[in-house]
Design a protein around this motif. Structure first.
Motif, PDB file in Angstrom:
ATOM      1  N   ARG A   9       0.829  -1.206   0.000  1.00 14.93           N
ATOM      2  CA  ARG A   9       0.000   0.000   0.000  1.00 14.93           C
ATOM      3  C   ARG A   9       0.866   1.261   0.000  1.00 14.93           C
ATOM      4  NH1 ARG A   9      -4.888   0.229   1.829  1.00 14.93           N
ATOM      5  NH2 ARG A   9      -4.751   2.251   0.765  1.00 14.93           N
ATOM      6  N   HIS A  10       2.029   1.146   0.600  1.00 10.68           N
ATOM      7  CA  HIS A  10       2.985   2.267   0.619  1.00 10.68           C
ATOM      8  C   HIS A  10       4.377   1.710   0.411  1.00 10.68           C
ATOM      9  CE1 HIS A  10      -0.054   4.974   2.436  1.00 10.68           C
ATOM     10  NE2 HIS A  10      -0.432   3.911   3.074  1.00 10.68           N
ATOM     11  N   LYS A  11       5.189   2.464  -0.339  1.00 11.12           N
ATOM     12  CA  LYS A  11       6.578   2.043  -0.525  1.00 11.12           C
ATOM     13  C   LYS A  11       7.446   3.255  -0.794  1.00 11.12           C
ATOM     14  CE  LYS A  11       9.593  -1.240  -2.848  1.00 11.12           C
ATOM     15  NZ  LYS A  11       9.971  -1.900  -1.576  1.00 11.12           N
ATOM     16  N   VAL A  12       8.599   3.266  -0.148  1.00 12.25           N
ATOM     17  CA  VAL A  12       9.630   4.258  -0.423  1.00 12.25           C
ATOM     18  C   VAL A  12      10.828   3.502  -0.964  1.00 12.25           C
ATOM     19  CG1 VAL A  12      11.108   6.060   0.515  1.00 12.25           C
ATOM     20  CG2 VAL A  12       8.792   5.745   1.435  1.00 12.25           C
ATOM     21  N   THR A  13      11.359   3.949  -2.083  1.00  7.89           N
ATOM     22  CA  THR A  13      12.477   3.255  -2.693  1.00  7.89           C
ATOM     23  C   THR A  13      13.488   4.271  -3.211  1.00  7.89           C
ATOM     24  OG1 THR A  13      13.065   1.469  -4.217  1.00  7.89           O
ATOM     25  CG2 THR A  13      11.564   3.161  -5.038  1.00  7.89           C
ATOM     26  N   SER A  84      10.491  10.768 -11.145  1.00  6.71           N
ATOM     27  CA  SER A  84       9.266  11.110 -11.884  1.00  6.71           C
ATOM     28  C   SER A  84       8.193  10.013 -11.771  1.00  6.71           C
ATOM     29  CB  SER A  84       9.585  11.355 -13.360  1.00  6.71           C
ATOM     30  OG  SER A  84      10.047  10.166 -13.968  1.00  6.71           O
ATOM     31  N   GLN A  85       8.574   8.874 -11.238  1.00  7.41           N
ATOM     32  CA  GLN A  85       7.620   7.791 -11.041  1.00  7.41           C
ATOM     33  C   GLN A  85       7.013   7.790  -9.636  1.00  7.41           C
ATOM     34  OE1 GLN A  85      10.352   4.666 -12.494  1.00  7.41           O
ATOM     35  NE2 GLN A  85       8.935   4.337 -14.208  1.00  7.41           N
ATOM     36  N   THR A  86       7.376   8.785  -8.847  1.00  8.72           N
ATOM     37  CA  THR A  86       6.685   9.006  -7.583  1.00  8.72           C
ATOM     38  C   THR A  86       5.236   9.349  -7.891  1.00  8.72           C
ATOM     39  OG1 THR A  86       8.637   9.728  -6.381  1.00  8.72           O
ATOM     40  CG2 THR A  86       6.504  10.534  -5.586  1.00  8.72           C
ATOM     41  N   SER A  87       4.319   8.554  -7.357  1.00  7.43           N
ATOM     42  CA  SER A  87       2.925   8.715  -7.734  1.00  7.43           C
ATOM     43  C   SER A  87       2.073   7.783  -6.879  1.00  7.43           C
ATOM     44  CB  SER A  87       2.743   8.359  -9.220  1.00  7.43           C
ATOM     45  OG  SER A  87       1.436   8.652  -9.671  1.00  7.43           O
ATOM     46  N   VAL A  88       0.762   7.882  -7.087  1.00 10.55           N
ATOM     47  CA  VAL A  88      -0.153   6.901  -6.525  1.00 10.55           C
ATOM     48  C   VAL A  88      -0.611   6.005  -7.675  1.00 10.55           C
ATOM     49  CG1 VAL A  88      -2.291   6.492  -5.274  1.00 10.55           C
ATOM     50  CG2 VAL A  88      -0.896   8.498  -4.735  1.00 10.55           C
ATOM     51  N   TYR A  89      -0.464   4.709  -7.479  1.00  6.19           N
ATOM     52  CA  TYR A  89      -0.777   3.746  -8.529  1.00  6.19           C
ATOM     53  C   TYR A  89      -2.065   2.998  -8.173  1.00  6.19           C
ATOM     54  CZ  TYR A  89       3.846   4.669 -10.335  1.00  6.19           C
ATOM     55  OH  TYR A  89       4.944   5.303 -10.859  1.00  6.19           O
ATOM     56  N   PHE A  90      -2.962   2.940  -9.153  1.00  4.12           N
ATOM     57  CA  PHE A  90      -4.226   2.248  -8.966  1.00  4.12           C
ATOM     58  C   PHE A  90      -4.356   1.098  -9.957  1.00  4.12           C
ATOM     59  CE2 PHE A  90      -6.640   4.670  -5.912  1.00  4.12           C
ATOM     60  CZ  PHE A  90      -6.092   5.944  -5.963  1.00  4.12           C
ATOM     61  N   CYS A  91      -4.883   0.016  -9.454  1.00  2.49           N
ATOM     62  CA  CYS A  91      -5.244  -1.117 -10.284  1.00  2.49           C
ATOM     63  C   CYS A  91      -6.760  -1.110 -10.465  1.00  2.49           C
ATOM     64  CB  CYS A  91      -4.801  -2.413  -9.610  1.00  2.49           C
ATOM     65  SG  CYS A  91      -5.340  -3.920 -10.423  1.00  2.49           S
ATOM     66  N   ALA A  92      -7.218  -1.532 -11.640  1.00  4.32           N
ATOM     67  CA  ALA A  92      -8.657  -1.643 -11.886  1.00  4.32           C
ATOM     68  C   ALA A  92      -8.943  -2.959 -12.583  1.00  4.32           C
ATOM     69  CB  ALA A  92      -9.154  -0.472 -12.745  1.00  4.32           C
ATOM     70  N   ILE A  93     -10.163  -3.447 -12.406  1.00  6.66           N
ATOM     71  CA  ILE A  93     -10.574  -4.679 -13.055  1.00  6.66           C
ATOM     72  C   ILE A  93     -11.937  -4.496 -13.702  1.00  6.66           C
ATOM     73  CG2 ILE A  93      -9.301  -6.085 -11.395  1.00  6.66           C
ATOM     74  CD1 ILE A  93     -11.983  -6.834 -10.111  1.00  6.66           C
ATOM     75  N   ARG A  94     -12.197  -5.332 -14.697  1.00  2.61           N
ATOM     76  CA  ARG A  94     -13.517  -5.331 -15.330  1.00  2.61           C
ATOM     77  C   ARG A  94     -13.757  -6.684 -15.966  1.00  2.61           C
ATOM     78  NH1 ARG A  94     -14.919  -0.768 -19.497  1.00  2.61           N
ATOM     79  NH2 ARG A  94     -13.345  -1.860 -20.677  1.00  2.61           N
ATOM     80  N   GLN A 105      -7.398   0.025  -3.866  1.00  2.00           N
ATOM     81  CA  GLN A 105      -7.240   1.119  -2.908  1.00  2.00           C
ATOM     82  C   GLN A 105      -6.017   1.982  -3.171  1.00  2.00           C
ATOM     83  OE1 GLN A 105      -7.682  -1.316   0.757  1.00  2.00           O
ATOM     84  NE2 GLN A 105      -9.404   0.032   1.166  1.00  2.00           N
ATOM     85  N   GLY A 106      -5.174   1.557  -4.092  1.00  8.00           N
ATOM     86  CA  GLY A 106      -4.040   2.383  -4.471  1.00  8.00           C
ATOM     87  C   GLY A 106      -2.772   2.021  -3.723  1.00  8.00           C
ATOM     88  N   THR A 107      -1.646   2.319  -4.367  1.00  2.00           N
ATOM     89  CA  THR A 107      -0.315   2.157  -3.768  1.00  2.00           C
ATOM     90  C   THR A 107       0.413   3.474  -3.911  1.00  2.00           C
ATOM     91  OG1 THR A 107      -0.123  -0.210  -4.278  1.00  2.00           O
ATOM     92  CG2 THR A 107       1.924   1.023  -3.975  1.00  2.00           C
ATOM     93  N   ARG A 108       0.838   4.017  -2.784  1.00  3.65           N
ATOM     94  CA  ARG A 108       1.598   5.268  -2.817  1.00  3.65           C
ATOM     95  C   ARG A 108       3.077   4.934  -2.883  1.00  3.65           C
ATOM     96  NH1 ARG A 108       0.477  10.471  -1.951  1.00  3.65           N
ATOM     97  NH2 ARG A 108      -1.640   9.937  -1.292  1.00  3.65           N
ATOM     98  N   LEU A 109       3.708   5.296  -4.003  1.00  2.00           N
ATOM     99  CA  LEU A 109       5.124   5.009  -4.228  1.00  2.00           C
ATOM    100  C   LEU A 109       5.912   6.320  -4.217  1.00  2.00           C
ATOM    101  CD1 LEU A 109       7.396   2.994  -5.018  1.00  2.00           C
ATOM    102  CD2 LEU A 109       6.880   3.553  -7.396  1.00  2.00           C
ATOM    103  N   THR A 110       6.957   6.338  -3.411  1.00  2.00           N
ATOM    104  CA  THR A 110       7.862   7.491  -3.350  1.00  2.00           C
ATOM    105  C   THR A 110       9.251   7.034  -3.750  1.00  2.00           C
ATOM    106  OG1 THR A 110       6.556   8.481  -1.569  1.00  2.00           O
ATOM    107  CG2 THR A 110       8.790   9.326  -1.908  1.00  2.00           C
ATOM    108  N   VAL A 111       9.817   7.695  -4.743  1.00  3.34           N
ATOM    109  CA  VAL A 111      11.173   7.379  -5.198  1.00  3.34           C
ATOM    110  C   VAL A 111      12.082   8.527  -4.770  1.00  3.34           C
ATOM    111  CG1 VAL A 111      12.649   6.775  -7.138  1.00  3.34           C
ATOM    112  CG2 VAL A 111      10.217   6.145  -7.178  1.00  3.34           C
ATOM    113  N   VAL A 112      13.064   8.213  -3.932  1.00  2.00           N
ATOM    114  CA  VAL A 112      13.939   9.274  -3.381  1.00  2.00           C
ATOM    115  C   VAL A 112      15.356   9.169  -3.957  1.00  2.00           C
ATOM    116  CG1 VAL A 112      12.604   9.430  -1.269  1.00  2.00           C
ATOM    117  CG2 VAL A 112      14.565   7.871  -1.381  1.00  2.00           C
TER     118      VAL A 112
END
Lengths: 112, 109
Positions: A9-13, A84-94, A105-112
């Motif tokens: 759900r959250h990641k810092v890399t 530039s890939q620091t963002s919130v990532y969402f998956c969707a299905i159909r 629910q989203g994954t908040r990724l922070t690239v430092v």
């Protein structure tokens, strides 16, 4: 609620490291999508899948790859993360006969 | 791709007021959905409405596909309605949804 689980759900890399985000569904839906959300841009499609091992690029696919080896899992990989890939990532299905999409629910990724 | 424009970009309402959010799109679409993103970031489905009118409690939506727009009506707004409202459209089932940049709604008590 649609059965969609994103992990982590959250990641810092750190810049330059590989990162994999996972989307898992329990709905047996055919279509799966990865979006990123950034301020001022809404949600933009990175990649999507229309079946096992069938994937295609979206509008912001550079720097990302995906894999879908089974119906329930769709993996998004950043081969070498950049700030530039620091963002919130969402998956969707159909589903095949269901036109309505459901989001995780989203994954908040922070690239430092 | 399809251009999706939402208006207004920001909206502040007193609790109990009504509002109309608009979504314009640049091409023919088969599918259209409205989502509410709550303050915790979760995207909640409001309506799947490629054409016609639907109502769900205090919310209703109308899509006029031939004129390429959709409207979301919120009546008797509550503080829990706060968040960002997104419109998303697509041409054919299975292709990508194109999102607007959203309307940020704040409802004050």
């Amino acid at each position: 609620d649609a059965g969609i689980t994103q992990s982590p759900r959250h990641k810092v890399t750190e810049t330059g490291t590989p990162v994999t985000l996972r989307c898992h569904q329990t709905e047996n839906h055919r279509y799966m999508y990865w979006y990123r959300q950034d301020p001022g841009h809404g949600l933009r499609l990175i990649h999507y899948s229309y079946g096992v091992k069938d994937t295609d690029k979206g509008e912001v696919s550079d720097g990302y790859s995906v894999s879908r080896s089974k119906t329930e899992d769709f993996l998004l990989t950043l081969e070498s993360a950049t700030s530039s890939q620091t963002s919130v990532y969402f998956c969707a299905i159909r589903g095949d006969s269901i036109a309505e999409a459901f989001f995780g629910q989203g994954t908040r990724l922070t690239v430092v | 791709g399809i251009q999706v424009e939402q208006s207004p970009p920001d909206l502040i309402l007193q609790e109990g007021a009504n509002s109309t959010l608009r979504c314009n799109f640049s091409d023919s679409v088969n599918n259209l959905q409205w989502f509410h993103q709550n303050p915790w970031g979760q995207l909640i489905n409001l309506f799947y409405i490629p054409s016609g009118t639907k109502q769900n409690g205090r919310l209703s939506a109308t899509t006029v596909a031939t004129e390429r727009y959709s409207l979301l009506y919120i009546s008797s707004s509550q503080t829990t309605d706060s968040g960002v409202y997104f419109c998303a459209v697509e041409r054919n089932t299975g292709n990508q949804f194109y999102f607007g940049t959203g309307t940020s709604l704040t409802v004050i008590p």
